[in-house]
Write a protein that holds these residues in place. Structure first.
Motif: not given
Ligand code: AMP
Ligand code: GLY
Length: 419
Positions: A118, A153, A155, A214, A273, A283
């Motif tokens: 992203a 994180v 959103i 999750k 993704m 990640e």
């Molecule tokens: P993480 O802790 O980095 O795994 O993020 C937790 C969740 O947030 C991920 O599994 C995704 O569902 C969501 N997520 C993280 N980054 C993004 C992004 N850039 N766009 C959309 N969803 C995201």
């Protein structure tokens, strides 16, 4: 052979059960482990972050091989400390574990080496971050730079929410030092896939793909958790997608870490993704995922210890990494209320059949009884020839793992079935 596994959750239990299949292993220690894995390993009361004590224990007990499973000891240099004392181990050194330890590092690496991810901006100044949010596309994603127990994180659906997240992290200190820098990134859409891969820093061999669940509630509602269940393989991860990921993401990541003088060995976890514009990295983790491990390792047909040693010795190219052409489903049972407040101390019972395929996380032995002691308590995995059957079996076996106030999602694997 004597093995030491650092960590104490369901993932570590799955690693231990898989290692145990190797007849050369005579004893497995877990630091700290938990009461629910006492049948499979000797638990020693040393915390995963007590690195000096871990090293002293390993030296004293002549450990032949150590496996450092959780993110924080890896980021703090547990592998470096053990290696210095001549204990070979599985996992990256601290200078490579930073790929998970700092989101800013990971994002900058991907930008520099053209690895799809992203769009983002990184900030260590709050005013600059707030200013940027005035014109950033919404929804947007705010991430704390450092480790935050999987909770760093946000959103954000509105500008206000995004600004609040930045203030909470940078001013309110909700994630401590981890939030003193933030990444603000583009919101992506598409199915998510977890791919864990073994690497010795030269060769990379992916494991079977998986899908995490999750959110706490059915139909992906409620709060984010550490993961309420998994299935493997992930039906969205076709051979064509796998080939594209290998070429554009996996191999370039290994090469990028080498180019930075941070050769990565151990398990590299790609959180992907599958966007309309191709697979992108959400990640990196520097370790096995939890609860991905609980569906991936039951499908592993090759010997886990041999593969782990190959990542340390640089012989992964010649080492077989083979997975069964079958399906696995893991259903997590948590304490009701998790990931917020919950009660603990309830007795856990399970039938011998269920115990064989149940990985215990938040539990401890108290007066000879196994009782709940954490949010996620157990993960029960079934392996079958079809996904449908694996799901049905996992839920059937889950019914035989009982404790008061148990909570589980009822739809693990449904999205995969519909894919
Ligand atoms: P993480 O802790 O980095 O795994 O993020 C937790 C969740 O947030 C991920 O599994 C995704 O569902 C969501 N997520 C993280 N980054 C993004 C992004 N850039 N766009 C959309 N969803 C995201
Ligand atoms: N299941 C996601 C993780 O281990 O971070």
């Amino acid at each position: 052979m004597k093995i030491l596994v650092v960590g104490g959750g369901g993932r570590e239990h799955a690693i231990i059960k898989s290692l145990k299949k190797n007849p050369q292993i005579t004893q497995i220690f877990a630091a700290p482990g938990n009461g629910g894995m006492a049948q499979d390993a000797t638990c020693v009361p040393i915390g995963a972050l007590e690195i000096d004590k871990i090293v002293a224990f390993a030296v004293e007990n002549q450990i032949d091989y150590a496996v450092v499973a959780p993110d924080d000891p890896l980021v703090l240099g547990c592998v470096d400390a053990l290696t210095e004392k001549g204990i070979p181990c599985f996992g990256p050194r601290a200078n490579a574990a930073i790929i998970e330890g700092s989101k800013v590092f990971a994002k900058d690496l991907m930008k520099k080496y053209n690895i799809p991810t992203a769009q983002y901006e990184a900030f260590d100044n709050m005013e600059a971050a707030l200013n940027y949010l005035q014109t950033a596309p919404i929804p947007t994603v705010v991430k704390a730079d450092g480790l935050a127990l999987g909770k760093g994180v946000i959103i954000a659906q509105t500008r206000e929410e995004a600004c609040q997240a930045v203030r909470d992290m940078m001013e309110g200190g909700v994630f401590g030092k981890s939030g003193s820098r933030v990444v603000i990134e583009e919101f992506l859409t598409g199915p998510e896939v977890s791919v864990l891969a073994f690497t010795d820093g030269k060769t990379l061999k992916p494991m079977v793909s998986s899908m995490d669940h999750k959110r706490a509630g059915d139909n992906d509602t409620g709060l984010n958790t550490g993961g309420m269940g998994t299935v493997a393989p992930n039906p969205y991860y076709t051979d064509a997608v796998a080939a594209e990921c290998m070429e554009k993401i996996f191999l370039p990541t290994v090469a990028a870490m080498n180019a930075e003088g941070r050769s990565f060995t151990g398990c590299l976890y790609f959180g992907l993704m599958l966007t309309p514009n191709g697979p992108k990295v959400i990640e990196y983790n520097c370790r096995f995922g939890d609860p991905e491990t609980q569906v991936v390792l039951p499908l592993l047909e090759s010997d886990l210890l041999t593969i782990m040693q190959a990542t340390t010795n640089g012989t992964l190219a010649e080492t077989e990494v083979r997975f069964a052409d079958r399906h696995a489903c893991c259903v997590i049972q948590a304490s009701k209320g998790y990931p917020a407040a919950y009660e603990k101390g309830f007795e856990i019972t399970m039938t011998p059949e269920a115990a064989q395929c149940t990985y215990v996380a938040g539990a401890k032995l108290e007066n000879g009884k196994l009782v709940t002691a954490g949010g996620r308590v157990t993960g029960t995995t079934a392996v079958a020839d079809s996904l449908e059957e694996a799901i049905r079996e996992a839920y059937r076996l889950c019914d035989d793992v009982k404790f008061e106030n148990a909570y589980r999602r009822s739809d693990i694997g449904r999205r995969a079935l519909q894919a």
